[in-house]
Design a protein around this motif. Sequence first.
Motif, mmCIF file in Angstrom:
data_model
loop_
_atom_site.group_PDB
_atom_site.id
_atom_site.type_symbol
_atom_site.label_atom_id
_atom_site.label_comp_id
_atom_site.label_asym_id
_atom_site.label_seq_id
_atom_site.Cartn_x
_atom_site.Cartn_y
_atom_site.Cartn_z
ATOM 1 N N ALA A 171 -181.303 -4.133 -41.888
ATOM 2 C CA ALA A 171 -180.487 -5.302 -42.228
ATOM 3 C C ALA A 171 -179.227 -4.874 -42.955
ATOM 4 N N ASN A 172 -178.112 -5.543 -42.628
ATOM 5 C CA ASN A 172 -176.861 -5.350 -43.357
ATOM 6 C C ASN A 172 -176.503 -6.654 -44.054
ATOM 7 N N ILE A 173 -176.285 -6.569 -45.360
ATOM 8 C CA ILE A 173 -175.908 -7.732 -46.152
ATOM 9 C C ILE A 173 -174.528 -7.480 -46.732
ATOM 10 N N GLY A 174 -173.595 -8.378 -46.450
ATOM 11 C CA GLY A 174 -172.266 -8.216 -47.024
ATOM 12 C C GLY A 174 -171.163 -8.713 -46.123
ATOM 13 N N PHE A 175 -170.034 -8.015 -46.150
ATOM 14 C CA PHE A 175 -168.817 -8.494 -45.489
ATOM 15 C C PHE A 175 -168.364 -7.620 -44.323
ATOM 16 N N SER A 176 -169.195 -6.659 -43.911
ATOM 17 C CA SER A 176 -168.858 -5.791 -42.772
ATOM 18 C C SER A 176 -167.408 -5.316 -42.855
ATOM 19 N N PRO A 177 -167.070 -4.493 -43.850
ATOM 20 C CA PRO A 177 -165.672 -4.145 -44.121
ATOM 21 C C PRO A 177 -164.952 -3.451 -42.969
ATOM 22 N N THR A 178 -165.683 -2.805 -42.072
ATOM 23 C CA THR A 178 -165.026 -2.133 -40.949
ATOM 24 C C THR A 178 -164.264 -3.130 -40.083
ATOM 25 N N PHE A 179 -164.793 -4.351 -39.977
ATOM 26 C CA PHE A 179 -164.153 -5.362 -39.131
ATOM 27 C C PHE A 179 -163.071 -6.137 -39.872
ATOM 28 N N GLY A 180 -163.135 -6.155 -41.195
ATOM 29 C CA GLY A 180 -162.045 -6.700 -41.997
ATOM 30 C C GLY A 180 -161.789 -8.187 -41.881
ATOM 31 N N ASP A 190 -174.788 1.797 -49.497
ATOM 32 C CA ASP A 190 -173.760 0.773 -49.687
ATOM 33 C C ASP A 190 -173.120 0.426 -48.350
ATOM 34 N N GLU A 191 -172.441 -0.703 -48.323
ATOM 35 C CA GLU A 191 -171.560 -0.982 -47.188
ATOM 36 C C GLU A 191 -170.393 0.000 -47.243
ATOM 37 N N ILE A 192 -169.982 0.478 -46.096
ATOM 38 C CA ILE A 192 -168.882 1.448 -46.026
ATOM 39 C C ILE A 192 -167.880 0.978 -44.982
ATOM 40 N N LYS A 193 -166.592 1.134 -45.286
ATOM 41 C CA LYS A 193 -165.565 0.847 -44.294
ATOM 42 C C LYS A 193 -165.298 2.113 -43.480
ATOM 43 N N PHE A 194 -165.578 2.044 -42.187
ATOM 44 C CA PHE A 194 -165.372 3.187 -41.304
ATOM 45 C C PHE A 194 -164.027 3.064 -40.602
ATOM 46 N N SER A 195 -163.505 4.199 -40.193
ATOM 47 C CA SER A 195 -162.186 4.211 -39.564
ATOM 48 C C SER A 195 -162.219 3.749 -38.109
ATOM 49 N N SER A 196 -163.420 3.686 -37.528
ATOM 50 C CA SER A 196 -163.527 3.255 -36.130
ATOM 51 C C SER A 196 -164.895 2.645 -35.871
ATOM 52 N N SER A 234 -170.957 2.844 -35.428
ATOM 53 C CA SER A 234 -172.101 2.885 -34.520
ATOM 54 C C SER A 234 -172.949 4.131 -34.755
ATOM 55 N N ASP A 235 -172.300 5.255 -34.984
ATOM 56 C CA ASP A 235 -173.014 6.501 -35.251
ATOM 57 C C ASP A 235 -173.812 6.399 -36.553
ATOM 58 N N GLN A 236 -173.216 5.768 -37.562
ATOM 59 C CA GLN A 236 -173.915 5.608 -38.839
ATOM 60 C C GLN A 236 -175.121 4.685 -38.686
ATOM 61 N N ILE A 237 -174.987 3.638 -37.887
ATOM 62 C CA ILE A 237 -176.115 2.725 -37.667
ATOM 63 C C ILE A 237 -177.285 3.472 -37.036
ATOM 64 N N ARG A 238 -176.995 4.379 -36.108
ATOM 65 C CA ARG A 238 -178.064 5.194 -35.509
ATOM 66 C C ARG A 238 -178.804 5.988 -36.599
ATOM 67 N N LYS A 239 -178.040 6.547 -37.519
ATOM 68 C CA LYS A 239 -178.651 7.307 -38.616
ATOM 69 C C LYS A 239 -179.469 6.382 -39.516
ATOM 70 N N ASP A 240 -178.938 5.176 -39.765
ATOM 71 C CA ASP A 240 -179.669 4.198 -40.587
ATOM 72 C C ASP A 240 -181.002 3.849 -39.941
ATOM 73 N N ILE A 241 -180.980 3.660 -38.646
ATOM 74 C CA ILE A 241 -182.205 3.300 -37.925
ATOM 75 C C ILE A 241 -183.251 4.415 -38.021
ATOM 76 N N GLU A 242 -182.813 5.653 -37.866
ATOM 77 C CA GLU A 242 -183.741 6.777 -37.946
ATOM 78 C C GLU A 242 -184.326 6.889 -39.350
ATOM 79 N N LYS A 243 -183.485 6.670 -40.350
ATOM 80 C CA LYS A 243 -183.978 6.731 -41.735
ATOM 81 C C LYS A 243 -184.966 5.597 -41.999
ATOM 82 N N ALA A 244 -184.647 4.410 -41.487
ATOM 83 C CA ALA A 244 -185.537 3.256 -41.658
ATOM 84 C C ALA A 244 -186.889 3.511 -40.990
ATOM 85 N N LYS A 245 -186.858 4.113 -39.806
ATOM 86 C CA LYS A 245 -188.109 4.411 -39.111
ATOM 87 C C LYS A 245 -189.000 5.329 -39.950
#
Length: 309
Positions: free
Chosen positions: A242-251, A283-289, A294-305
Motif C-alpha cells: 500500500a502507498n499512502i500519501g500524495f504520489s510525488p512523482t506524478f506531482g 517514505d514516499e519518494i519523488k522519482f525522476s521518471s 516502477s522499478d522501486q515498486i518491484r523492489k517493494d513487492i519483493e520486500k513485502a513478500k
Amino acid sequence: MELIEDLNQIKAPFNNAVITIGNFDGVHKGHQALFNQVIETGRRIGGTCIAMTFEPHPLRALGISTPPLITRRDQKIELIKSSGIDVLICLPFDKAFAQISAQEFIEDILVKKIGMKTIVIGPDYSFGKNRGGNVALLKAKGGELGYETIVPDWIRDVETDTERISSTRIRELVMDGHVDRAKHYLGRFYQIRGKVIKGRKRGGSQLGFPTANIKLHDELCPKFGVYAVTVETIHGNFKGVANIGFSPTFGDGMFTIEVHILDFKEDIYESRIRVNMVKRLRDEIKFSSIAQLSDQIRKDIEKAKEILK
C-alpha cells in the motif's frame, strides 16, 4: 452478543450483571483485559457479561476537540463481540446525558436499570456530570447498593514492561508509521477500511501494477509512505503493498491510498476492503521518471513478500 442502543430496550435488570464501561477506542489489550475480567467474574457468579460505551465520543458530543479515532463504531462493535461479551450497551451521548450526576448514574442506570452486581474499571475511570464520579465513589457506594468494584492494574507493553498500553500511545505509533509496534498494543494489526473507488488509472497502464484506490473510512491514517499489508476482500484474503500519501512523482498533489493486491485480478470497484498494516517499508519518494518508480515498486513487492511469508 446482544446490542442495546437505548436504555428503554432494557425491560428488566440483567441477571447478576458484571459490567465494564469506557470509550474503548482501539479495543486494545488493556480493554481486552477488562473484558476478560468481566467474563471470568460473570462465569464465577453465573452472571451476564456487559460492556457499556457511548456514541459519539463524549468529548465530541460536548464540542471538545478529540484526536482521530483508532476504531470507528462498526469495528469497535465487531471487536467487542469477538471478545465474548454477552451484551454491549452503546448509548447515544449528548448534552442531556452529560447532565446526569455520578450518583444518579450509579443508582438509577447501573444498579436499578442494568442490575449491576460487579463493575470492572480502570484506575482513572471518571463519569457523571463534570466527571464527578470516580473509583472512590464507586467503592463507597458499593456496600450500600450491593455491588463489588474491581480495579485491575494497568496492562503494560510486553516489550518494555514499562509503558502502559493506551489508546494515546497506539495513536502515536500509527501516526509515526510504527504499525508493527502498534500490533503489540492492539493484539492485532492496525486496520484501515474503505470503499474501492475509481483512481487516476495509471497503476496498471503506466506502472504495470494495478491498484485498488480507497476512499478512507477510518479517521486515523498511518504516516505517509509504503507498507507491506494484507487485504481482506469479498473474494478472500491476499497480500499486498500500500502507498499512502500524495504520489510525488506524478506531482498532482492529490492524496491517495493505493493498494496493489498480489496475485489478484478481480473487479472490486465500489466494494469495501480492509487493509491490515503489517510494516512500513519506506517514505514516499519523488522519482525522476515513471520507469524508476516502477522499478522501486518491484523492489517493494519483493520486500513485502519476504515480510509476509
